[in-house]
Design a protein around this motif. Structure first.
Motif, PDB file in Angstrom:
ATOM      1  N   TRP A   1     -67.478 -32.416 -32.615  1.00 16.19           N
ATOM      2  CA  TRP A   1     -68.644 -31.587 -32.978  1.00 16.19           C
ATOM      3  C   TRP A   1     -69.705 -32.484 -33.593  1.00 16.19           C
ATOM      4  CZ3 TRP A   1     -69.249 -25.988 -33.189  1.00 16.19           C
ATOM      5  CH2 TRP A   1     -68.240 -25.329 -32.477  1.00 16.19           C
TER       6      TRP A   1
ATOM      7  N   ASP B   1     -72.597 -32.227 -35.092  1.00 15.24           N
ATOM      8  CA  ASP B   1     -73.291 -32.030 -36.368  1.00 15.24           C
ATOM      9  C   ASP B   1     -72.354 -31.898 -37.557  1.00 15.24           C
ATOM     10  OD1 ASP B   1     -75.990 -31.842 -35.294  1.00 15.24           O
ATOM     11  OD2 ASP B   1     -75.232 -30.045 -34.329  1.00 15.24           O
ATOM     12  N   LEU B   2     -71.059 -31.889 -37.322  1.00 17.06           N
ATOM     13  CA  LEU B   2     -70.121 -31.632 -38.413  1.00 17.06           C
ATOM     14  C   LEU B   2     -69.311 -32.881 -38.745  1.00 17.06           C
ATOM     15  CD1 LEU B   2     -68.820 -28.089 -37.440  1.00 17.06           C
ATOM     16  CD2 LEU B   2     -70.702 -28.711 -38.943  1.00 17.06           C
TER      17      LEU B   2
ATOM     18  N   ASP C   1     -63.699 -31.982 -39.520  1.00 16.52           N
ATOM     19  CA  ASP C   1     -63.772 -30.616 -39.006  1.00 16.52           C
ATOM     20  C   ASP C   1     -63.346 -30.541 -37.538  1.00 16.52           C
ATOM     21  OD1 ASP C   1     -64.609 -29.727 -41.427  1.00 16.52           O
ATOM     22  OD2 ASP C   1     -66.741 -29.712 -40.919  1.00 16.52           O
TER      23      ASP C   1
ATOM     24  N   LEU D   1     -60.269 -28.309 -35.929  1.00 17.99           N
ATOM     25  CA  LEU D   1     -60.387 -27.426 -34.769  1.00 17.99           C
ATOM     26  C   LEU D   1     -59.322 -27.758 -33.725  1.00 17.99           C
ATOM     27  CD1 LEU D   1     -62.314 -25.094 -33.871  1.00 17.99           C
ATOM     28  CD2 LEU D   1     -63.238 -26.720 -32.247  1.00 17.99           C
TER      29      LEU D   1
ATOM     30  N   HIS E   1     -56.174 -26.015 -34.437  1.00 19.78           N
ATOM     31  CA  HIS E   1     -56.145 -24.609 -34.018  1.00 19.78           C
ATOM     32  C   HIS E   1     -56.098 -24.486 -32.507  1.00 19.78           C
ATOM     33  CE1 HIS E   1     -57.356 -23.885 -38.174  1.00 19.78           C
ATOM     34  NE2 HIS E   1     -56.928 -22.654 -37.979  1.00 19.78           N
TER      35      HIS E   1
ATOM     36  N   ARG F   1     -62.873 -19.854 -36.437  1.00 21.31           N
ATOM     37  CA  ARG F   1     -63.257 -21.189 -36.900  1.00 21.31           C
ATOM     38  C   ARG F   1     -64.457 -21.712 -36.106  1.00 21.31           C
ATOM     39  NH1 ARG F   1     -61.455 -25.217 -40.156  1.00 21.31           N
ATOM     40  NH2 ARG F   1     -60.002 -23.711 -41.003  1.00 21.31           N
ATOM     41  N   ILE F   2     -64.463 -21.440 -34.803  1.00 18.31           N
ATOM     42  CA  ILE F   2     -65.600 -21.881 -33.987  1.00 18.31           C
ATOM     43  C   ILE F   2     -66.883 -21.196 -34.477  1.00 18.31           C
ATOM     44  CG2 ILE F   2     -66.595 -21.877 -31.660  1.00 18.31           C
ATOM     45  CD1 ILE F   2     -63.666 -22.048 -30.646  1.00 18.31           C
TER      46      ILE F   2
ATOM     47  N   TYR G   1     -67.979 -22.879 -37.557  1.00 18.22           N
ATOM     48  CA  TYR G   1     -68.601 -24.170 -37.243  1.00 18.22           C
ATOM     49  C   TYR G   1     -70.000 -23.960 -36.675  1.00 18.22           C
ATOM     50  CZ  TYR G   1     -64.255 -26.823 -37.946  1.00 18.22           C
ATOM     51  OH  TYR G   1     -63.141 -27.413 -38.459  1.00 18.22           O
ATOM     52  N   GLY G   2     -70.165 -22.892 -35.865  1.00 18.51           N
ATOM     53  CA  GLY G   2     -71.491 -22.586 -35.322  1.00 18.51           C
ATOM     54  C   GLY G   2     -72.467 -22.337 -36.464  1.00 18.51           C
TER      55      GLY G   2
ATOM     56  N   ARG H   1     -72.152 -23.432 -39.612  1.00 22.14           N
ATOM     57  CA  ARG H   1     -72.393 -24.662 -40.379  1.00 22.14           C
ATOM     58  C   ARG H   1     -73.229 -25.669 -39.606  1.00 22.14           C
ATOM     59  NH1 ARG H   1     -66.949 -26.731 -42.059  1.00 22.14           N
ATOM     60  NH2 ARG H   1     -68.254 -28.553 -42.399  1.00 22.14           N
ATOM     61  N   LYS H   2     -72.997 -25.709 -38.290  1.00 25.28           N
ATOM     62  CA  LYS H   2     -73.765 -26.611 -37.434  1.00 25.28           C
ATOM     63  C   LYS H   2     -75.252 -26.302 -37.587  1.00 25.28           C
ATOM     64  CE  LYS H   2     -73.617 -25.917 -32.886  1.00 25.28           C
ATOM     65  NZ  LYS H   2     -72.943 -25.808 -31.587  1.00 25.28           N
TER      66      LYS H   2
ATOM     67  N   ASP I   1     -69.395 -19.461 -31.071  1.00 29.87           N
ATOM     68  CA  ASP I   1     -70.373 -20.443 -31.528  1.00 29.87           C
ATOM     69  C   ASP I   1     -71.737 -19.770 -31.733  1.00 29.87           C
ATOM     70  OD1 ASP I   1     -71.608 -22.831 -32.106  1.00 29.87           O
ATOM     71  OD2 ASP I   1     -71.641 -23.562 -30.051  1.00 29.87           O
TER      72      ASP I   1
END
Lengths: 256, 268
Positions: free
Chosen positions: A100, A102-103, A107, A111, A114, B13-14, B17-18, B20-21, B114
């Motif tokens: 990812w 931007d993270l 993180d 993912l 999961h 979780r996705i 993350y969306g 937080r992104k 997302d």
């Protein structure tokens, strides 16, 4: 671990041949490819640009079905059992990332846990191991877009290994890396193969990768294997004292 | 198959993350909020002029019209009402979608999670503040009952799903169309006009109004705002939106299978 039997893959393109007429044009990216890789082998898969390497990798990972022949990876038909296969193989593309952007790197790993349903305890143990071997500790908390290419590659490699796959497919993992990063990556791959017995298939244009890592080398050209043997056999195809570059160049250009 | 609970956790979780992104691009979101506010004020004056000339137009009074303006401005960020495309379109063009297709997860649910995370972030930054400013400057219609809030929430959420369903189809069209900029531009025009973003659809007479109000784009802005104003039956509204969301998501599932077949079998 990997079995490819008379596999072929062609692509049909249509192109304009007149006002209304369209011509079908068939390209054979891979034709009649046969090889097998035993568990624990470390195989280099070489070939000039456009020879069919990427097509082969796509067939092995299930994102492309062969038009003819048969492919088996970890006992599964990749394109039919894509989901089951994803749990048994790890794939790393040097020119793309699964992280990812931007993270923080950590993180992306969470993912993966999961995504592959990795047990919390196993996950912690493997991450600690990979963190040490790949020296990830200093940048686990940094967003992926801020990592250097070498750090990002190490991150991608760790992400591909957190579910402990038995086969690892690497598509040009050392592309663009400096000598130090390359050396670190190679040391890690060698250890992974030797200690854990992970089967590795590696495509690369960097012959240093092949010399330092691969016990066996396959060369594909025009969609067919033009060489399959040990590194020693490969050297023996050319006059003595040729560099590995010369040896491979002879094979690519059909000399020797 | 992993248990349902684990699968749910993955998509949750996705979505997180969306969220937080997008929160890493705070400056962009704040600039968006500022623009939404300024344009909201400009639109409000245009609508005030129109409604003072024609009171009761489309069944709204002046305050309803200004409320319509700010609630529709609030939809821009979360629902990407000017045709903002999913990241997926770029991934199709670059070929990165091959990686997405390799994952043991649904491409459609992944993108949805997302996008909902993104929508929730923009809701907080680009929807709530401009609406509050609009309320402070002009005074907006207050909900008739306290139940209006969850009703509007449900309708807005269905609007989000419909918007995603539509934009997912547009993004996947890149699998079949070499250059999808034309489709993206067309989508932007359709979304902004037929949703009621330009003018409330209730003021269009005759068949144009009827057609406009039957489109999926109406389910994104016009219908949720009407639910808030109480000018449309709640269950009729939710059924209409639910039907469009379900239809677009089902089409999206078919398109995903088609795209997978195209990539995996035809190698395109």
């Amino acid at each position: 671990m990997i079995e490819v039997e008379r596999a072929g893959r062609s692509f049909t393109h249509r192109r304009k041949a007149g006002v209304l007429r369209r011509e079908r044009h068939v390209v054979h990216a891979v034709r009649d490819l046969t090889f097998s890789v035993a568990p624990g082998e470390f195989v280099g898969y070489l070939g000039p640009n456009g020879a069919g390497k990427s097509t082969t990798i796509k067939m092995l990972t299930g994102i492309l079905t062969p038009t003819t022949g048969r492919v088996r990876v970890a006992g599964l038909d990749p394109s039919r059992r894509r989901t089951a296969l994803a749990r048994r193989i790890g794939v790393v593309f040097g020119q793309r990332t699964t992280l990812w952007w931007d993270l923080p790197l950590r993180d992306s790993f969470e993912l993966v846990r999961h995504l592959y349903n990795v047990d919390q305890g196993d996950f912690r143990r493997r991450l600690a191991e990979l963190e040490e071997l790949l020296d990830l500790g200093s940048f686990l908390h940094i967003p992926v877009r801020q990592l250097s290419l070498g750090q990002r590659m190490r991150g991608d490699l760790a992400a591909a290994l957190l579910h402990a796959p038995s086969v690892l497919v690497l598509d040009e993992p050392t592309i663009g890396l400096d000598v130090v990063s390359k050396a670190a990556l190679r040391a890690f791959l060698r250890e992974l193969n030797a200690e854990r017995g992970t089967t590795v298939l590696l495509t690369t244009h960097d012959l240093g990768d092949v010399e330092r890592l691969c016990s066996r080398v396959m060369v594909i050209d025009h969609g067919r294997l033009s060489f399959d043997g040990t590194l020693g056999d490969l050297r023996a195809t050319a006059p003595e004292e040729s560099s590995i570059e010369d040896v491979v160049a002879r094979l690519y250009t059909g000399g020797g | 198959m992993p248990p349902r609970e684990t699968v749910f956790q993955l998509y949750l979780r996705i979505a997180l993350y969306g969220f937080r992104k997008h929160s890493t691009y705070r400056a962009a979101a704040l600039a968006g909020a500022f623009t939404n506010t300024v344009f909201g004020i400009l639109r409000a004056y245009v609508l005030i002029a129109l409604w003072e000339a024609r009171p009761g137009l489309g069944g709204y009074d002046v305050v309803d019209a200004v409320t319509f303006c700010f609630l529709s401005q609030a939809a821009i960020g979360p629902m990407q009402m000017f045709g903002g495309s999913l990241d997926l379109a770029r991934r199709v063009r670059s070929g990165d979608v091959a990686i997405d297709l390799m994952r043991p997860a649904s491409l459609q649910l992944w993108s949805l999670a997302d996008d909902l995370g993104r929508a929730f972030y923009l809701l907080l930054v680009r929807s709530v503040p401009p609406t509050l400013i609009g309320a402070a400057l002009f005074g907006l219609t207050a909900p008739q009952t306290v139940w209006r809030w969850p009703e509007f929430g449900a309708s807005f959420a269905l609007g989000l799903l419909t918007s995603f369903g539509w934009r997912y189809l547009i993004a996947l069209s890149a699998c079949w169309i070499d250059d999808d900029r034309g489709v993206q531009a067309l989508s932007g025009v359709l979304m902004s006009f037929f949703s009621g973003m330009i003018l409330p659809l209730t003021i269009f007479p005759g068949w144009l109004g009827a057609v406009a109000q039957a489109t999926p784009w109406a389910a994104m802005v016009q219908v949720p705002v009407d639910v808030y104003l109480g000018t449309r039956g709640l269950w009729e509204a939710l059924a209409f939106q639910g039907a469009w969301a379900a239809a677009l998501l089902a089409l999206g599932a078919l398109a995903t299978a088609g795209a997978r077949r195209k990539v995996v079998i035809q190698g395109g």
